[in-house]
Motif scaffolding. Structure first.
Motif, PDB file in Angstrom:
ATOM      1  N   ASN A   1       0.826  -1.203   0.000  1.00 53.01           N
ATOM      2  CA  ASN A   1       0.000   0.000   0.000  1.00 53.01           C
ATOM      3  C   ASN A   1       0.870   1.266   0.000  1.00 53.01           C
ATOM      4  OD1 ASN A   1      -2.941   1.017   0.506  1.00 53.01           O
ATOM      5  ND2 ASN A   1      -1.707   2.136   1.980  1.00 53.01           N
ATOM      6  N   ASP A   2       1.917   1.266   0.827  1.00 50.10           N
ATOM      7  CA  ASP A   2       2.807   2.429   0.913  1.00 50.10           C
ATOM      8  C   ASP A   2       3.532   2.671  -0.411  1.00 50.10           C
ATOM      9  OD1 ASP A   2       2.041   2.702   3.528  1.00 50.10           O
ATOM     10  OD2 ASP A   2       3.861   1.811   4.374  1.00 50.10           O
ATOM     11  N   VAL A   3       4.055   1.595  -1.002  1.00 51.99           N
ATOM     12  CA  VAL A   3       4.770   1.736  -2.273  1.00 51.99           C
ATOM     13  C   VAL A   3       3.810   2.156  -3.384  1.00 51.99           C
ATOM     14  CG1 VAL A   3       6.133   0.525  -4.022  1.00 51.99           C
ATOM     15  CG2 VAL A   3       6.543   0.073  -1.601  1.00 51.99           C
ATOM     16  N   THR A   4       2.596   1.611  -3.354  1.00 51.67           N
ATOM     17  CA  THR A   4       1.590   1.986  -4.348  1.00 51.67           C
ATOM     18  C   THR A   4       1.315   3.485  -4.305  1.00 51.67           C
ATOM     19  OG1 THR A   4       0.523  -0.186  -4.319  1.00 51.67           O
ATOM     20  CG2 THR A   4      -0.811   1.664  -5.073  1.00 51.67           C
ATOM     21  N   GLN A   5       1.185   4.031  -3.112  1.00 56.44           N
ATOM     22  CA  GLN A   5       0.927   5.467  -2.976  1.00 56.44           C
ATOM     23  C   GLN A   5       2.089   6.294  -3.531  1.00 56.44           C
ATOM     24  OE1 GLN A   5       0.083   6.029   1.197  1.00 56.44           O
ATOM     25  NE2 GLN A   5      -2.020   5.295   1.020  1.00 56.44           N
ATOM     26  N   LYS A   6       3.312   5.857  -3.267  1.00 53.82           N
ATOM     27  CA  LYS A   6       4.483   6.595  -3.748  1.00 53.82           C
ATOM     28  C   LYS A   6       4.579   6.546  -5.272  1.00 53.82           C
ATOM     29  CE  LYS A   6       7.142   5.789   0.490  1.00 53.82           C
ATOM     30  NZ  LYS A   6       8.303   5.082   1.086  1.00 53.82           N
ATOM     31  N   VAL A   7       4.364   5.359  -5.839  1.00 52.49           N
ATOM     32  CA  VAL A   7       4.427   5.227  -7.297  1.00 52.49           C
ATOM     33  C   VAL A   7       3.297   6.015  -7.950  1.00 52.49           C
ATOM     34  CG1 VAL A   7       4.254   3.613  -9.235  1.00 52.49           C
ATOM     35  CG2 VAL A   7       5.596   2.997  -7.215  1.00 52.49           C
ATOM     36  N   SER A   8       2.108   5.946  -7.378  1.00 53.41           N
ATOM     37  CA  SER A   8       0.967   6.685  -7.933  1.00 53.41           C
ATOM     38  C   SER A   8       1.238   8.183  -7.950  1.00 53.41           C
ATOM     39  CB  SER A   8      -0.297   6.394  -7.117  1.00 53.41           C
ATOM     40  OG  SER A   8      -0.686   5.049  -7.235  1.00 53.41           O
ATOM     41  N   SER A   9       1.811   8.691  -6.867  1.00 50.21           N
ATOM     42  CA  SER A   9       2.134  10.113  -6.794  1.00 50.21           C
ATOM     43  C   SER A   9       3.201  10.482  -7.818  1.00 50.21           C
ATOM     44  CB  SER A   9       2.616  10.451  -5.380  1.00 50.21           C
ATOM     45  OG  SER A   9       2.990  11.806  -5.284  1.00 50.21           O
ATOM     46  N   PHE A  10       4.212   9.624  -7.948  1.00 49.88           N
ATOM     47  CA  PHE A  10       5.284   9.872  -8.916  1.00 49.88           C
ATOM     48  C   PHE A  10       4.735   9.898 -10.339  1.00 49.88           C
ATOM     49  CE2 PHE A  10       8.526   8.347 -11.853  1.00 49.88           C
ATOM     50  CZ  PHE A  10       9.592   9.187 -11.562  1.00 49.88           C
ATOM     51  N   LEU A  11       3.884   8.933 -10.666  1.00 48.80           N
ATOM     52  CA  LEU A  11       3.327   8.865 -12.017  1.00 48.80           C
ATOM     53  C   LEU A  11       2.377  10.024 -12.297  1.00 48.80           C
ATOM     54  CD1 LEU A  11       2.645   5.027 -12.439  1.00 48.80           C
ATOM     55  CD2 LEU A  11       4.478   6.390 -13.461  1.00 48.80           C
ATOM     56  N   ALA A  12       1.658  10.471 -11.276  1.00 46.45           N
ATOM     57  CA  ALA A  12       0.766  11.618 -11.466  1.00 46.45           C
ATOM     58  C   ALA A  12       1.570  12.863 -11.838  1.00 46.45           C
ATOM     59  CB  ALA A  12      -0.046  11.860 -10.197  1.00 46.45           C
ATOM     60  N   ASP A  13       2.690  13.087 -11.150  1.00 44.62           N
ATOM     61  CA  ASP A  13       3.557  14.222 -11.479  1.00 44.62           C
ATOM     62  C   ASP A  13       4.172  14.052 -12.866  1.00 44.62           C
ATOM     63  OD1 ASP A  13       3.052  15.381  -9.043  1.00 44.62           O
ATOM     64  OD2 ASP A  13       4.871  14.605  -8.085  1.00 44.62           O
ATOM     65  N   LEU A  14       4.590  12.829 -13.162  1.00 46.91           N
ATOM     66  CA  LEU A  14       5.196  12.545 -14.466  1.00 46.91           C
ATOM     67  C   LEU A  14       4.189  12.765 -15.589  1.00 46.91           C
ATOM     68  CD1 LEU A  14       7.771  11.492 -15.849  1.00 46.91           C
ATOM     69  CD2 LEU A  14       6.867   9.177 -15.578  1.00 46.91           C
ATOM     70  N   SER A  15       2.951  12.392 -15.343  1.00 49.31           N
ATOM     71  CA  SER A  15       1.898  12.565 -16.344  1.00 49.31           C
ATOM     72  C   SER A  15       1.686  14.036 -16.684  1.00 49.31           C
ATOM     73  CB  SER A  15       0.594  11.950 -15.825  1.00 49.31           C
ATOM     74  OG  SER A  15      -0.473  12.196 -16.709  1.00 49.31           O
ATOM     75  N   LYS A  16       1.726  14.888 -15.656  1.00 43.77           N
ATOM     76  CA  LYS A  16       1.541  16.324 -15.879  1.00 43.77           C
ATOM     77  C   LYS A  16       2.706  16.921 -16.670  1.00 43.77           C
ATOM     78  CE  LYS A  16      -1.101  16.984 -11.607  1.00 43.77           C
ATOM     79  NZ  LYS A  16      -1.107  17.597 -10.248  1.00 43.77           N
ATOM     80  N   LYS A  17       3.912  16.479 -16.343  1.00 41.86           N
ATOM     81  CA  LYS A  17       5.101  17.037 -16.989  1.00 41.86           C
ATOM     82  C   LYS A  17       5.234  16.586 -18.443  1.00 41.86           C
ATOM     83  CE  LYS A  17       7.711  17.187 -12.647  1.00 41.86           C
ATOM     84  NZ  LYS A  17       8.851  16.595 -11.880  1.00 41.86           N
TER      85      LYS A  17
END
Length: 251
Positions: free
Chosen positions: A81-97
């Motif tokens: 769950n913790d890793v999922t949250q970190k990856v999701s946040s990273f991908l969300a930022d990457l998606s915007k950029k």
């Protein structure tokens, strides 16, 4: 009879089959796999709830004997769950950029055999570099993150023109996980038999009272057993047979 259900469930039913046959004169495996043969069997209908309670009670017995496995599973789920949250946040930022679409459709069909699977159990600089690399060669990302109780088990599929990659959170094989899967299978088997046999009793569910709230609700949780990936129904993604071991006899 394991072709009709997982090996773990088969072991549970086998453990109780002799006793049930002795008490009620019924073949447990046949009752659950061919309930249509028992529509006119008065003994089967009269004792159906007792048989179901017997199996559910046995599941609870097993639960009390695997406390260490349950604790380990909960720890692994929290990490996922913790890793999922970190990856999701990273991908969300990457998606915007990078203007990379990340979608979560209700359903999607694709050739799973053409997708390479990458399992992760942590998030660090190497993983972020990997995700950047995959994103740079992808047209879009399918977010297929699943739920196991209140825990998120991340899965992201990067679709490119020439190659696609499936990044999965790894949930290691565990007896408590197998038991949760068997609860789901056994719930279905009894509910199906009850319906086919025309029994009017309100369907009962195998209790999760002793599981610490970790009953399996996901549909494709990724685990590893003998270097294979198995889902939470106990069937292998990489082979035709289940990868789990048989149940622990609590006696």
């Amino acid at each position: 009879m394991a072709e009709k259900w997982s090996d773990f469930t088969d072991g549970i039913l086998n453990d109780r089959s002799d006793e049930i046959n002795k008490k009620y004169g019924l073949n447990l495996a046949d009752l659950l796999s061919n309930p249509g043969n028992y529509t006119d069997n008065l003994a089967a209908k009269a004792n159906f709830e007792k048989i179901r309670d017997d199996i559910y009670g046995y599941l609870d017995q097993i639960e009390t004997s695997i406390k260490d496995d349950r604790e380990e599973l909960n720890k692994n789920l929290k990490n996922c769950n913790d890793v999922t949250q970190k990856v999701s946040s990273f991908l969300a930022d990457l998606s915007k950029k990078s203007n990379l679409p990340i979608i979560s459709p209700a359903n999607m069909r694709y050739n799973k055999d053409a997708v390479d699977i990458i399992y992760i159990n942590e998030f660090n600089d190497s993983i972020s570099s990997l995700l950047n690399k995959l994103a740079s060669s992808s047209n879009f990302v399918l977010d297929s993150t699943d739920k196991y109780d209140d825990y998120s088990i991340g899965e992201w599929i990067f679709f490119g023109n020439h190659k696609s990659y499936d990044v999965n959170l790894l949930l290691e094989a565990n007896t408590a996980l197998d038991l949760d899967s068997s609860r789901n299978e056994i719930n279905y088997l009894f509910a199906n038999a009850e319906f086919v046999m025309g029994i009017d009793n309100q369907p009962k569910q195998a209790s999760d009272a002793n599981t610490g709230g970790s009953g399996s609700k996901g549909t494709d949780v990724n685990t590893v057993s003998d270097s294979h990936s198995i889902n939470n129904a106990g069937t292998s993604k990489n082979s035709d047979k289940a990868g789990s071991n048989g149940p622990i006899n609590p006696s």
